[in-house]
Enzyme design. Sequence first.
Site, PDB file in Angstrom:
ATOM      1  CB  CYS A   1       9.265  78.166  36.381  1.00 38.52           C
ATOM      2  SG  CYS A   1      10.295  79.585  36.067  1.00 38.52           S
TER       3      CYS A   1
ATOM      4  CG  ASP B   1       8.314  82.133  35.447  1.00 33.93           C
ATOM      5  OD1 ASP B   1       7.321  81.405  35.285  1.00 33.93           O
ATOM      6  OD2 ASP B   1       8.709  82.521  36.558  1.00 33.93           O
TER       7      ASP B   1
ATOM      8  CB  CYS C   1       5.484  81.997  39.907  1.00 32.31           C
ATOM      9  SG  CYS C   1       7.151  82.607  40.142  1.00 32.31           S
TER      10      CYS C   1
ATOM     11  CB  CYS D   1      11.638  85.067  40.204  1.00 31.66           C
ATOM     12  SG  CYS D   1      10.676  83.553  40.213  1.00 31.66           S
TER      13      CYS D   1
END
Lengths: 136, 243
Positions: free
Chosen positions: A37, A39, A64, A107
Amino acid sequence: MAYSDKVVDHYNNPRNVGTLDKSAAEVGTGLVGAPECGDVMRLQIRVNPETNVIEEAKFKTFGCGSAIASSSLATEWIKGRTVDDALSIKNTDIVKELSLPPVKIHCSVLAEDAIRAAIGDWKKKNNVAEIAPPAK
Amino acid sequence: MLKVLENTVPVACWSCSVAHNESTLFCPDCSKIQPPSSGDFFSVFGLEHRLNIDLAALEQEFHRLSRRLHPDRFARASENEKDWSLADTALLNDAYRTLKDPLRRTEYLLKLEGAEMGVSAAAPSDAALVQNQEKIQNQQKTSRVPADLLGEVFDLNMQLEEMRMARKMGQEDPELKESLRQAKEKFVGLVGAVDRELRAQWTIWDGGDAAARQPAQQAMMALLDRRKYLSNLVRDVTEILGD
């Protein structure tokens, strides 16, 4: 996909966003990233050299809502704990607290990795031997 | 004599019963259209699993087969053959789109060869959540962004955020813009480097035996991860620079 209330709360009011002095001896910095992603997460801790207690924790995350919430929660949880105690935090604890759906589990993994990286950096700086986290 | 491809099994033509490779769209013997099979995209074009492919020949073959599959040619054919011409066309289009793109081709071949990309191949159905998490966690560990870039990626994100904030306030910082331009150039260069490395791995994979292919597959998966990360960044910077 709807975010849980806790994720939304951390996203809207992230705790402990900021920067600590990277070069200070009592500060450990963890910088981690997830490729799928994009991140990136930076988590910093300031450790009391007498007690090994994490007195301050700051983060900055580009990612996110779940990544921001995971790191925000991580800083809340590690504050006031000793470094070894903080290492016992598992990504699954974060998943449960934030009710993260399966696609967002990475995450929480990122947040756990960030804690480990920050503590690892602090240990390296302070010549503290790497102690394996207590087996659960 | 039928040349049997290593990535397919021979099946009998429904019309003349002569064996042909699975996924061959027309019987090489009686020229009748064949039903779409579960064979892979490479075999649709009569290709074995290779990463270095002749794109001009692929395009030519695509056009040739597209023409042969055209519905007009099946106006007087049986209902089955009419249906197959549509289904085969869809298969041919998917196969062509996947194979002509170097990245999609690489990803597709890795998947065929059983390498897991990104998400777990095993559907995380009703297995215990914790087990799934461990599985996913293990995969994460194999697909990390290389530490050598994390610092730069983080700094770039900081600059992007600064830029967005300034924009919101209606300000433009030419210095910041210039430094973002330089960063973009650098990351575009890194994407190019990944592509060159990827091509080198293609050649190793194509020419290697199973033992040589294994490390090449690992290397390609890591490179695809790295590339994805880098191109996301380039996209973000391009967006904010508006050029």
